[in-house]
Structures are given as structure tokens and as C-alpha cells.
Design a protein around this motif. Structure first.
Motif, short mmCIF file in Angstrom:
data_model
loop_
_atom_site.label_atom_id
_atom_site.label_comp_id
_atom_site.label_asym_id
_atom_site.label_seq_id
_atom_site.Cartn_x
_atom_site.Cartn_y
_atom_site.Cartn_z
N LEU A 118 8.93 5.06 10.13
CA LEU A 118 8.00 5.16 9.00
C LEU A 118 8.44 6.26 8.03
CD1 LEU A 118 5.32 4.42 7.58
CD2 LEU A 118 4.23 6.14 9.05
N VAL A 119 8.81 7.41 8.57
CA VAL A 119 9.26 8.52 7.73
C VAL A 119 10.51 8.11 6.96
CG1 VAL A 119 10.28 10.83 7.79
CG2 VAL A 119 8.22 10.34 9.11
N ARG A 120 11.46 7.47 7.63
CA ARG A 120 12.68 7.04 6.95
C ARG A 120 12.38 6.05 5.82
NH1 ARG A 120 16.05 6.44 12.46
NH2 ARG A 120 16.73 8.60 12.61
N MET A 121 11.45 5.12 6.08
CA MET A 121 11.08 4.16 5.05
C MET A 121 10.44 4.87 3.86
SD MET A 121 8.22 1.16 4.90
CE MET A 121 6.99 2.43 4.87
N GLU A 176 11.25 7.12 -1.75
CA GLU A 176 11.11 8.35 -2.53
C GLU A 176 9.68 8.88 -2.54
OE1 GLU A 176 12.93 7.62 -6.32
OE2 GLU A 176 14.91 7.36 -5.42
N MET A 177 9.02 8.77 -1.38
CA MET A 177 7.69 9.36 -1.23
C MET A 177 7.82 10.82 -0.81
SD MET A 177 5.59 6.33 0.68
CE MET A 177 4.11 7.33 0.79
N GLN A 178 6.79 11.58 -1.07
CA GLN A 178 6.75 12.98 -0.62
C GLN A 178 6.25 12.97 0.82
OE1 GLN A 178 5.05 15.89 -3.47
NE2 GLN A 178 4.48 14.03 -4.60
N LEU A 200 0.83 -1.20 0.00
CA LEU A 200 0.00 0.00 0.00
C LEU A 200 0.86 1.25 0.00
CD1 LEU A 200 -2.77 -1.11 2.52
CD2 LEU A 200 -2.92 -1.01 0.03
N VAL A 201 2.02 1.20 0.68
CA VAL A 201 2.94 2.34 0.68
C VAL A 201 3.43 2.59 -0.74
CG1 VAL A 201 5.17 3.17 1.53
CG2 VAL A 201 3.59 2.04 3.10
N LEU A 229 3.19 5.68 -5.95
CA LEU A 229 2.86 5.70 -7.38
C LEU A 229 1.76 6.71 -7.70
CD1 LEU A 229 3.06 1.88 -8.16
CD2 LEU A 229 4.67 3.67 -8.88
N LEU A 230 0.86 6.93 -6.75
CA LEU A 230 -0.21 7.92 -6.96
C LEU A 230 0.31 9.35 -6.81
CD1 LEU A 230 -3.09 6.13 -5.04
CD2 LEU A 230 -3.01 6.59 -7.51
N GLY A 231 1.54 9.49 -6.29
CA GLY A 231 2.12 10.82 -6.13
C GLY A 231 1.58 11.59 -4.94
N TRP A 232 0.96 10.88 -4.01
CA TRP A 232 0.39 11.56 -2.85
C TRP A 232 1.48 12.07 -1.92
CZ3 TRP A 232 -3.95 7.68 -1.08
CH2 TRP A 232 -4.95 7.66 -2.05
N LYS A 233 1.21 13.17 -1.28
CA LYS A 233 2.08 13.75 -0.27
C LYS A 233 1.51 13.34 1.09
CE LYS A 233 4.33 18.22 0.23
NZ LYS A 233 4.21 19.64 -0.18
N VAL A 234 2.40 12.98 2.03
CA VAL A 234 1.98 12.46 3.33
C VAL A 234 2.56 13.33 4.44
CG1 VAL A 234 2.10 10.47 4.87
CG2 VAL A 234 1.92 10.12 2.40
N MET A 235 1.76 13.60 5.47
CA MET A 235 2.25 14.32 6.65
C MET A 235 2.25 13.38 7.84
SD MET A 235 0.79 17.81 8.33
CE MET A 235 1.91 18.90 9.17
N VAL A 236 3.37 13.33 8.54
CA VAL A 236 3.51 12.51 9.75
C VAL A 236 3.74 13.45 10.93
CG1 VAL A 236 4.81 10.68 10.90
CG2 VAL A 236 4.46 10.59 8.42
#
Length: 124
Positions: free
Chosen positions: A75-78, A83-85, A47-48, A53-60
């Protein structure tokens, strides 16, 4: 940052409450190595990859005395490795749910969330 406040004295999220929440949230028979609890299992949840692939940006969001801060940082490091935003909002001197109790921390969090949401609108 290190999780310093994982004790039964934690008023907001003592271990027994955390254990119960995970028991109720996970599928019957699953342990905490389920992808919902631990997205790093077996090299990372598929799912990550889909989120990337969807190009979503995530806030933690997290605080240094939150019992799960170590997991949040992992999680942030992973996500960065994949190469996620990712945008982080980690505060010192706080704990899980402090924004509910402390109006100053709540205002800081809401300003950061607003900036995050507005950055999504600009990118669209």
C-alpha cells in the motif's frame, strides 16, 4: 520485512478472526479483491486518487510480525508511486496490536502519531 506470524497460534489476530472481520466489513458477495480490502485492485482505488488530489497526508503503521505487513508495505509503495504524502511507522519485533499490551511500544507509537498530527497543523 515479511509476514512471519500468520498462524492459528497468533493470540491477537489468528486467521479465523481476520476472516470473520473481513466477512463482516465487506459488502455482501464481495471478496478480498474489493477496494476496501485491496486498494491496489484494477490499478488502484479511485478513492486513493481523490486523497492525493485533496493533498492529504497519510500515516501507515505496522509491525514485522503483523499478518498484513506485506499488504501494508505494498500500500505504501502504491501511494508513493501515485505521489501521495505518506509517513510510515514500521517496527521490528512487534505484531498486530502490540501497542495495547506493551507500554514502551505504545509510547513510541503515540510520540510518532503526535509528530504526524503536529506536522499537519504546520502544513495547514
Amino acid at each position: 520485512m515479511v509476514a512471519l506470524f500468520y498462524s492459528s497460534n497468533n493470540r491477537v489476530s489468528p486467521p479465523c478472526v481476520s476472516d470473520l472481520m473481513w466477512e463482516l466489513a465487506l459488502p455482501i458477495g464481495a471478496d478480498r479483491d474489493h477496494e476496501y480490502c485491496n486498494p491496489k485492485v484494477e490499478g488502484g482505488s479511485k478513492l486513493v486518487d481523490q486523497i492525493r488530489l485533496l493533498g492529504w497526508k497519510v500515516m501507515v503503521i505496522g509491525c514485522d510480525r503483523d499478518p498484513l505487513i506485506d499488504r501494508q508495505i505494498e500500500l505504501v509503495r502504491m501511494m508513493e508511486h501515485k505521489e501521495m504524502q505518506v509517513v510510515t511507522h514500521f517496527q521490528e519485533g512487534g505484531y498486530h496490536g502490540i501497542e495495547i499490551i506493551d507500554p514502551v511500544k505504545r509510547k513510541v507509537l503515540l510520540v510518532d502519531i503526535k509528530k504526524f498530527v503536529l506536522s499537519l497543523e504546520k502544513a495547514a
